[in-house]
Design an enzyme around this catalytic site. Structure first.
Site, PDB file in Angstrom:
ATOM      1  N   SER B  48       0.877  -1.165   0.000  1.00 41.77           N
ATOM      2  CA  SER B  48       0.000   0.000   0.000  1.00 41.77           C
ATOM      3  C   SER B  48       0.915   1.216   0.000  1.00 41.77           C
ATOM      4  O   SER B  48       1.778   1.342   0.885  1.00 41.77           O
ATOM      5  CB  SER B  48      -0.881  -0.020   1.244  1.00 41.77           C
ATOM      6  N   GLU B  49       0.765   2.116  -0.988  1.00 43.93           N
ATOM      7  CA  GLU B  49       1.812   3.139  -1.139  1.00 43.93           C
ATOM      8  C   GLU B  49       1.846   4.160  -0.011  1.00 43.93           C
ATOM      9  O   GLU B  49       2.793   4.919   0.104  1.00 43.93           O
ATOM     10  CB  GLU B  49       1.761   3.824  -2.508  1.00 43.93           C
ATOM     11  N   ASN B  50       0.809   4.187   0.837  1.00 46.27           N
ATOM     12  CA  ASN B  50       0.891   5.061   2.011  1.00 46.27           C
ATOM     13  C   ASN B  50       1.802   4.502   3.102  1.00 46.27           C
ATOM     14  O   ASN B  50       1.970   5.134   4.134  1.00 46.27           O
ATOM     15  CB  ASN B  50      -0.511   5.375   2.569  1.00 46.27           C
TER      16      ASN B  50
END
Lengths: 217, 219, 217, 219
Positions: B48-50
């Protein structure tokens, strides 16, 4: 070196016209009290550097709705319709930047690097007006470092010296912004005694932090 | 076709691409559904890029954690062995070629592998978020989308919308078929048995090259 | 995805002529068993990327003494007299690089950046033969990314999936090198069950790690 | 003068520069001694470039931890509130201007603030380690060294040895005096009362400008 201060004292560092960085990803991991205090005091004409412009009713998204922002450097405004409206009306300047470039620009600003050499954005409008560089026959964009006057962070656990631990996905841009501003203010969910955080697991070393504010959580 | 059925066909087909041990980033919307169809015996790690790897399913109602959300702000869970990191590490993973697959939607995609999925000039400018880095950095880029947008064509000879990245798309999966970007153009490798080649071509601006061993998609 | 392997199996990834990165700072935080195994098998002609060349009788310093290294990219060779001797005799090529540049070059190699833009080394011999860039009127050196065929790391606590925690100053170059090699092998002081390391405190996420070897400590 | 006395004079004088809250990196050798003279009421945090802040004194015999050493491989301790990080963060601190002071030795230093301390061509090539980044990145660079090397001059009009960095040195502290690098050259601001200005100049190639308010060093 007493860093723990009231919101009132912390806000004295933020002046109209300044550039602020705000940690968080769609508002997750963002300082609530500090943002509300800026809105209450109507400190405007700000340049905002943040991953996105959050939602209209959440955190730094409210800065946009309250028209306190003259310019945003960000990767995404889609969750806050007010950003688009102010962009089209010309009230707010928006610099859209790929997320990976944005975080590296901030890192470069904090790490004393002259810029970022990235393939991201090549062949797109992102490259307009930017310097390119060729290295071993491959082309890259050169993106400039970003710094702010003040960084506003949110920490889960902060000791009295200013060492920070973040929680889960609330970490995001916070530790990077901690390095790239003249004044760094962290809103702490919990303030603990110095020594309570294992030195192995500090995520932002205290030397980056100037002011600690107790958050409302 | 029912819109849920369309999504299922696409998501199910994309999931077949993954191999044991792969690291995958699934975009918001349709690509998120792909997670539901990964075979049990294939261990895939979702990024998840966060800022984490090891993303799991949605939490049970009442068990949401405000600090545990995906890049679209939806509550998620994590699997055993998950790890959290800051955004600079997250994008080092993405841009550094450590992702085996990124799966995302498109407004337009063309026969050269160009992708447009982040803005419609004068109408909608949400911003690119992490998409440009994902498409530039992932080892394999899969576009997962409905073949047309309510009849208007999305698979082009050349994208007319502002690009997300140039020549990075490897594969396009729609409810009509599976296309691979090659030097010679788009190669149709699989097709939905409900459509003829002519019907698929009629909904596609790019000229489709038909694979000699054209297969049928599972629907 | 069974990553835990014997030293024998791990060594099968290392071939003569390869480029290896070895974590550690003067040997602190370096893999002991793996280095000794390379020496035992006389795998030579290697290019070594490491912060320093350690001491003659310690860790990767012994690779130099055993003449298994044809080229070193490093910031310091002063603690291993054998390095200086082999440099002067022409037996070993040595590329001396400022430590902060070296770690950024490795990071760039792992992070998909095209290079590093740094002020360090300007006006010194470090700039010889290198590209320079001007950004907003200031000059910088452009340093190229570094990658290796294999990275050899030392972790304090490693879970079965490959998540790593380092101990104190033994962290140093290890987490950066973990991102910048085709094959990453970690020598673990302790191997724990997956789930035993708090996901907030993982220092190297398991996706970077290919092989885990139980260390002798 | 006794060599320990020389070191003490220099270290004691350097320590006076630090202010409450400063972050400081002390080089190996003589600069390390500066830590012993920091006033109790001035809180200084020491950085060790191998990856931590909050470095303390040497451990008691038998209490050494092999993973807790300074950049010169000597066992150390940490103070409460210390923090460990990787080398990329360590050098982000150093190069990013977060260090208030770096204190290091020199082979040569000149009136333009150029520093040479990492190699003697054909003789000794230890490498620059972190010195180039430290000197380039720290807010203030203090050279702490004996005024000459067994009689041979080190404070030059222009360095003849390969440079560590160009025009970065702010202050030179020796057992003979305190010199500040200015646009006009080296300004002698303090001197050891045991030496006359002439004696100091005789051991210095650069022409010293004498401060109007020249003070005496504590010895």
């Amino acid at each position: 070196m007493k860093k723990i201060k009231s919101v009132e004292e912390a806000l004295s560092y933020i002046k109209p016209g300044m550039t602020i960085m705000v940690g968080g990803f769609l508002g997750v991991g963002s300082p609530e009290l500090l943002i509300d205090a800026i809105i209450e005091r109507k400190i405007g004409d700000l340049t905002l550097i943040a991953n996105d412009t959050s939602f209209p009713d959440q955190n730094y998204g409210k800065l946009v709705v309250n028209k306190l922002i003259k310019k945003v450097i960000t990767s995404h405004i889609g969750t806050n319709p007010e950003s688009g409206l102010q962009m089209h009306s010309g009230e707010m300047e928006i610099i859209l930047t790929p997320q990976g470039t944005l975080v590296e620009q901030i890192r470069a600003g904090g790490a004393g690097l002259g810029g970022v050499i990235t393939p991201t954005g090549l062949g797109t409008v992102v490259e307009d007006g930017k310097q390119k560089i060729e290295i071993d026959g491959k082309s890259f964009l050169v993106e400039k470092p970003l710094r702010a006057d003040v960084a506003l962070l949110r920490g889960a656990k902060v000791d009295r010296k200013g060492n920070i631990c973040y929680d889960l996905a609330a970490r995001n841009f916070n530790p990077i912004m901690a390095m790239a501003a003249d004044i760094v203010i962290v809103e702490a969910d919990e303030i603990v005694e110095t020594g309570e955080i294992d030195p192995n697991f500090v995520m932002t070393p205290h030397i980056f932090v100037d002011v600690i504010v107790k958050g409302g959580k | 076709m029912d819109s849920n059925k369309v999504k299922e066909i696409i998501a199910k087909r994309v999931a077949k691409e993954f191999k044991d041990g792969n690291l995958v980033n699934l975009g918001i919307g349709l690509p998120t559904l792909v997670a539901n169809y990964i075979p049990k015996d294939v261990e895939v790690t979702l990024q998840s890029e966060n800022g984490f790897i090891g993303m799991g399913t949605a939490p049970l109602p009442g068990q949401e954690n405000p600090n545990l959300v995906n890049a679209g702000s939806q509550p998620v869970t994590i699997n055993e062995g998950a790890a959290f990191f800051d955004s600079s590490i997250s994008f080092s993973i993405i841009r550094g070629g450590h992702l085996d697959f990124t799966v995302l939607g498109a407004l337009q995609v063309d026969e050269k592998g160009n992708l447009a999925n982040w803005m419609i000039p004068g109408k909608k400018v949400p911003g690119m978020g992490g998409a440009m880095d994902l498409v530039t950095g992932a080892k394999k880029v899969i576009v997962a989308m409905t073949h047309t947008a309510k009849g208007s064509i999305k698979i082009m000879k050349e994208c007319t919308l502002p690009l997300t990245a140039k020549a990075q798309v490897d594969m396009i999966v729609t409810e009509m078929g599976v296309m691979v970007v090659t030097d010679k153009g788009l190669l149709l490798k699989e097709k939905n048995p409900l459509y003829s080649i002519e019907e698929i071509q009629a909904q596609t601006e790019a000229i489709l090259i038909i694979a000699e061993d054209l297969k049928e998609m599972e629907i």
